[in-house]
Design a protein around this motif. Structure first.
Motif, PDB file in Angstrom:
ATOM      1  N   ILE B  36      -3.350  -6.524  -9.533  1.00 23.72           N
ATOM      2  CA  ILE B  36      -4.526  -6.060  -8.792  1.00 23.72           C
ATOM      3  C   ILE B  36      -4.687  -7.051  -7.652  1.00 23.72           C
ATOM      4  O   ILE B  36      -5.203  -8.156  -7.847  1.00 23.72           O
ATOM      5  N   GLY B  40      -3.477  -5.030   2.020  1.00 24.19           N
ATOM      6  CA  GLY B  40      -3.828  -4.587   3.364  1.00 24.19           C
ATOM      7  C   GLY B  40      -4.975  -3.596   3.339  1.00 24.19           C
ATOM      8  O   GLY B  40      -5.455  -3.200   2.272  1.00 24.19           O
ATOM      9  N   PRO B  41      -5.412  -3.196   4.524  1.00 23.44           N
ATOM     10  CA  PRO B  41      -6.597  -2.326   4.612  1.00 23.44           C
ATOM     11  C   PRO B  41      -6.317  -0.878   4.239  1.00 23.44           C
ATOM     12  O   PRO B  41      -7.258  -0.114   4.034  1.00 23.44           O
ATOM     13  N   LEU B  43      -4.202   0.238   1.696  1.00 21.64           N
ATOM     14  CA  LEU B  43      -3.740   0.485   0.332  1.00 21.64           C
ATOM     15  C   LEU B  43      -4.736  -0.070  -0.679  1.00 21.64           C
ATOM     16  O   LEU B  43      -5.421  -1.056  -0.424  1.00 21.64           O
ATOM     17  N   PRO B  44      -4.759   0.535  -1.861  1.00 24.60           N
ATOM     18  CA  PRO B  44      -5.690   0.048  -2.886  1.00 24.60           C
ATOM     19  C   PRO B  44      -5.167  -1.238  -3.532  1.00 24.60           C
ATOM     20  O   PRO B  44      -3.957  -1.506  -3.533  1.00 24.60           O
ATOM     21  N   LEU B  45      -6.081  -1.957  -4.119  1.00 19.86           N
ATOM     22  CA  LEU B  45      -5.723  -3.172  -4.850  1.00 19.86           C
ATOM     23  C   LEU B  45      -4.745  -2.873  -5.984  1.00 19.86           C
ATOM     24  O   LEU B  45      -3.944  -3.718  -6.361  1.00 19.86           O
ATOM     25  N   LEU B  46      -4.827  -1.692  -6.531  1.00 18.25           N
ATOM     26  CA  LEU B  46      -3.991  -1.429  -7.709  1.00 18.25           C
ATOM     27  C   LEU B  46      -2.613  -0.876  -7.370  1.00 18.25           C
ATOM     28  O   LEU B  46      -1.933  -0.290  -8.230  1.00 18.25           O
ATOM     29  N   LEU B 186      -5.807   7.497  -2.245  1.00 16.64           N
ATOM     30  CA  LEU B 186      -6.129   6.070  -2.179  1.00 16.64           C
ATOM     31  C   LEU B 186      -5.532   5.399  -0.940  1.00 16.64           C
ATOM     32  O   LEU B 186      -5.661   4.189  -0.775  1.00 16.64           O
TER      33      LEU B 186
ATOM     34  N   SER C   2     -13.801   3.179  -0.291  1.00 16.61           N
ATOM     35  CA  SER C   2     -12.440   2.878  -0.728  1.00 16.61           C
ATOM     36  C   SER C   2     -11.484   2.930   0.441  1.00 16.61           C
ATOM     37  O   SER C   2     -11.830   3.329   1.555  1.00 16.61           O
ATOM     38  N   ALA C   3     -10.243   2.481   0.154  1.00 15.78           N
ATOM     39  CA  ALA C   3      -9.208   2.562   1.176  1.00 15.78           C
ATOM     40  C   ALA C   3      -9.007   4.021   1.577  1.00 15.78           C
ATOM     41  O   ALA C   3      -8.843   4.344   2.745  1.00 15.78           O
ATOM     42  N   ALA C  12     -10.436  -1.421  -8.434  1.00 15.22           N
ATOM     43  CA  ALA C  12      -9.065  -1.620  -7.966  1.00 15.22           C
ATOM     44  C   ALA C  12      -8.548  -0.439  -7.159  1.00 15.22           C
ATOM     45  O   ALA C  12      -7.446  -0.499  -6.612  1.00 15.22           O
ATOM     46  N   GLU C  13      -9.330   0.627  -7.061  1.00 12.77           N
ATOM     47  CA  GLU C  13      -8.933   1.708  -6.157  1.00 12.77           C
ATOM     48  C   GLU C  13      -9.381   1.411  -4.728  1.00 12.77           C
ATOM     49  O   GLU C  13      -8.989   2.108  -3.796  1.00 12.77           O
ATOM     50  N   LEU C  14     -10.214   0.424  -4.569  1.00 10.30           N
ATOM     51  CA  LEU C  14     -10.607  -0.035  -3.228  1.00 10.30           C
ATOM     52  C   LEU C  14      -9.492  -0.878  -2.622  1.00 10.30           C
ATOM     53  O   LEU C  14      -8.655  -1.419  -3.328  1.00 10.30           O
ATOM     54  N   SER C  15      -9.532  -1.013  -1.327  1.00 13.81           N
ATOM     55  CA  SER C  15      -8.675  -1.996  -0.670  1.00 13.81           C
ATOM     56  C   SER C  15      -9.375  -3.352  -0.698  1.00 13.81           C
ATOM     57  O   SER C  15     -10.593  -3.445  -0.897  1.00 13.81           O
TER      58      SER C  15
END
Lengths: 266, 266, 266, 266, 266, 266
Positions: B36, B40-41, B43-46, B186, C2-3, C12-15
């Motif tokens: 996680i 970048g702006p 793409l999602p953290l996951l 996402l 979210s992203a 974690a679906e957020l950027s």
């Protein structure tokens, strides 16, 4: 720059005040990392130590002669050799102890004022752990950190490596030849055999190096000798060629390191 | 074999007694490892979690359908992402905590009776640490241990990767395309740019992968975006191609793993 | 926020930049904590994972719909299950590894700008350790920290719990009923028995919960089944009632947490 | 049974051989755990130490007189008091040091031949950590392990506790009264005030004890005094009542512990 | 200065605010360190605890009466006694746990405002570890740190020590005499023997103390009694002489410590 | 006995199988321990390394020539030098890393079949930690363990040491003279001064060595030079005398060690 009149590039021959006065962000400190571990019946325990110490040291001297501000720390003898811990004579550190050791070396190097730390590594079993440490040291100290090998492969003048099928990673033709070149008194070629686990060459994904799939191994997984390679094909001439090539590669790497900036030209 | 009537290959859907009764030395347990972390702006953290979870899971199901006795553990979400710890949203474990976690997973897998543990890894920052762990787990438990990637590179149908100069390692064309394929909801392509540190391509020895010299880096060493690659060239079609190829590679790797014996054929 | 275009509350679906821009001291991050551990022959290893993941997730979604700025991290699968480590299939972390993991999650959450971290816990074996961690995280980061359960007890519509004498703590009527409600395909009621250590009900001071005297136990201290409770009394209707009640309790707890200030109204 | 002629139940007054010869699986060893920590301006740092030491010791002597084979170790002075580490005079151990300490005490007790280890705890901040340790010690050593409090609450003869709203957990009416009873020379009632965070009583879920939701707190979260309770209502008579009740509870708990077997009657 | 009316020099009898208000850079905090360990069949496990606690406490009281601002913490009971861990009744901490404990005590003392921390040690097995800790604490906190013994040797009025050949280091004439002086009820002279490993006196380099060569020993290396010395020569009169001398030495040491400045007179 | 034809006593020049075949319970392994640390402006950082490496090595060769079965490991360069960590160029390990390193060396030596491990130590800052390790290694492995110094003091032919008042412990007359003897190219006598903290000689109890009271110090506590001693009185002739005496003492110590048995003659 030393306390006395030495002209070597051994950092520890300097005095503390000489380090404090002379080191700058352009200074590169090289930490050779060897090993004391089983290398079969024909090679000494200090095989990897010799690789790191001799190549690392010679590369530092030559790069310094070519203008780099580069200094060498004493070679680490005891490192991560747990794949050989079944074999008496191996002296190995646990992963966390080795990790802490090199991170603490990084801490000390950062306090000298140097900007770069390079591990010149003679033992394959250290590679992954040192890669983890490169990031940790950079994060903790801001040093630029690098890992370079001290043994670079080259085709031998007589094709000694030809029959190892890419599996000559420990005590085989290359390492045996290098020790024949550096310390022939420590090699007993009468005991050198071909210990190549040929069946491994049939795998496409799983490989010691270069394949996509890594595997965890101990050196006696492949047989009781604890060697992976064909020592019987070793020769002093191949050792000399390896030495030339390895030294040249190490020096060239130091030059690249000296001009490397992740943020790009400024 | 499960407690109830599930036919999935999710190990944790089994009951404890079902594991105890059914697992043998031929059983392969797959532990996907994601992350996680900032990508970048756009793409999602996951992102890396999705790679590990989807490819890892699909490979296990397909390999099982093809006859392997293979089971999947829940995907690790929080791993070694310290190169992105400067970026809010990254959840990272320290190196020793991550190491202990995977070694303890190995300890538990060994007690199931399975003979093999495979890490199916979606995050490059885990590779070196997992390689260290492969040996540690093998040494402590006797398990055969492997590490395989969940993203395999392939030339895109439209050559999307062409302009990254081999530097598309984090949030670039490949990863962005894969998430476009897996979870397009996402991805925000309006924010996708080319963030390629071109100057790195000029180095011969120093490289992210494949060069002889490794270096320690944090993702903001190359610029404030924290991405290394050309996200603007991503496409769903390239993502689909990557998916096909990555899945096929992962399944093929599992088959190799199933027949791999370091001691050779018996 | 979210992203992409997701409207879920999965952090974690957020950027990364979306987290950095959107989180404030009013933001609440929820970390569900499950377990993969033996729950008897009738229940899957992931029983506690399901409790934490489903209730935790549903509570976050509902609380967000009711106006709280609350986000969910991926559920921890491997936690402190050493009381079941004798049973194959259990994957447990040592106490210090689990502690370090959750403290490092706290470190990461603090860097998002959120002001509050809540553990939504589905496994009783984690409670004491998480209570220790609540203080550690608060001390290290300044976050407000909370621990809430994901399973709230309620009298069943048919009195299923009546015969457990307060001893239905692991794999008994309540947990079995909840899994019957959530994933009936994973339950095998033919194997469900009454495993109640009745003699424990005779003690006044010593109790699993609520008595003044705690005791250290392993789940096979009470018999080879490793269950403490009466699974045979489980039902889907009781599961549905537990779900309703547990979800309502979790949402109400989040609302209390959102307005809690130890220093009092300001 | 001692080296000399003592008739106390202090384990450490015995010789080593006397322990080896005399201890059996029926022997119970009690380890009191106190604290040296800020308790406000009116109470000494050793408040919790006194509770553990006096009640723990008196309970052991009485239980022994009533026939139990029970022995007391020296009271731990420095424990987990990090919630008061902001206040000079507090001497606290980190969580892992405290954990290791008590686990190592368990290791030593197991080697005596005793079958049971009981922590008699005077400091609330130790409870969760000791609960974790109970299981760890049982798992490592096979000892039966217990945790019991040394202060049991009782309504005061004059209702001293009435106005604390259940929030008298640190330095309030109960603890102050007990020290007035045990060591009146160490209490300065002129400095005793009502420091009750009344607003906390309005929460239904979140509570210091007994509510479903736990929270992480430091003692100065509630105000600069670092006390939670109404010290001004303390009295020696309430202290005497608490002493009687606490001692009776502790002795009764030891009797329950002596006959407790998780596997049931044999 | 205490919370109440005590006139002792026990730090923990003070309130937190009293410590904060009263301690200065001239304040000396004394931490006695004992042990609970096997001392042979004739002496109690708490022998070293008694030495540290009684001598340390008496020295603090006398030095305070003579004008020093000196305070005593509660005596550590469980320390580094691994040389006796083979003997039931010994309660020992691992080296790292003991080290962390004393360093954390140093951390707490530094926060009181005191300038000096002195370990008054009754157990020889702690000496080396405490010497390591002295530097660590000084480096971390800036405290001036010292280690002094609580038992000072003196020729006995009747020459009791004469026959031990310098080998009376554990449970011999001196320690037995001191406990006869302090707690005669805990000594059983009928079991006191001469346990002197005479052959050790023949070595010139290797010695318990004072020789250039140290050696690693466990107390049962010299025989099953686990004693090194001649307990049979102990007497109360020798104990009284040792007490007088030891107390005088400890008080004199505190006076030296109070005026010690490594940087010299200012 | 080596892999090749070496006749040295360097263990690591042997092959693994040679160690396995040749080592017995009578074999003594010597581990020299140096340091890389600030020694003032006139001496190199590797001063203590040279002492350990040269004296340790020479003593092993001589003792072997005199009939002992004794072997030398590579000298440890980085050890516990935290008292000089303020001075650039010092490379120090944390106490726990150094401890783990030497304990792991002990583990490896035990597996060779040797019966004895001797640390030949050139750095005073290691003494206490190594003394702790002697016991730990003995307890874990059963090895007989010893610590001996590599620098033995002797009155100089010209009385060089006379004016140091017993305070020449770091970079003073003795160490400077030894390096003048061993590596005169590394000494700059123009920068050698008298840095003696004379006021310390006035204390009766507190002393660097030999007094009853130890203290924690950093080398800049005594002044900015970081030296304790009179370097200006150093001479090559005194160095030669120290060398002779130190070597003789080390060899004599090895002979004592070879015949030492804590249990006495058998």
């Amino acid at each position: 720059m030393s306390a006395g009149t030495t002209s070597s590039r051994k950092l520890a021959e300097l005095s503390g005040p000489a380090v404090a006065a002379g080191f700058t962000a352009d200074t590169i400190v090289v930490q050779p990392t060897g090993a004391i571990e089983h290398h079969g019946p024909h090679l000494p325990l200090l095989t990897d130590f010799l690789l790191a110490d001799h190549i690392g040291g010679a590369a530092v001297e030559q790069a310094a002669a070519e203008g780099l501000d580069v200094w060498q720390l004493p070679t680490l003898a005891f490192t991560k050799s747990d794949e050989h811990s079944w074999a008496p004579g191996t002296v190995w550190l646990d992963a966390d102890t080795m990790f802490d050791t090199v991170v603490q070396i990084g801490r000390a190097v950062a306090l000298t004022g140097a900007g770069t730390l390079v591990f010149a590594n003679g033992h394959g079993g250290n590679v992954a752990l040192l890669q983890v440490a490169l990031r940790e040291i950079r994060k903790q100290t801001g040093l630029k950190t690098f890992l370079m090998p001290t043994l670079a492969r080259v085709p031998g003048p007589d094709g000694e490596d030809a029959d190892e099928r890419g599996l000559g990673i420990h005590g085989g033709a290359a390492e045996t030849s290098m020790i024949l070149h550096l310390r022939p008194d420590l090699v007993d070629m009468r005991l050198a055999e071909r210990w190549v686990p040929d069946h491994l060459a049939d795998f496409e994904k799983i490989a010691f190096n270069g394949g996509p799939v890594s595997f965890g191994w101990l050196s006696n997984d492949f047989g009781p000798a604890g060697v992976v390679g064909d020592a019987s094909r070793a020769s002093r001439s191949y050792g000399a060629a390896l030495w030339e090539h390895s030294l040249a590669e190490a020096v060239a790497s130091l030059h690249e390191i000296a001009r490397f900036d992740p943020a790009g030209p400024r």
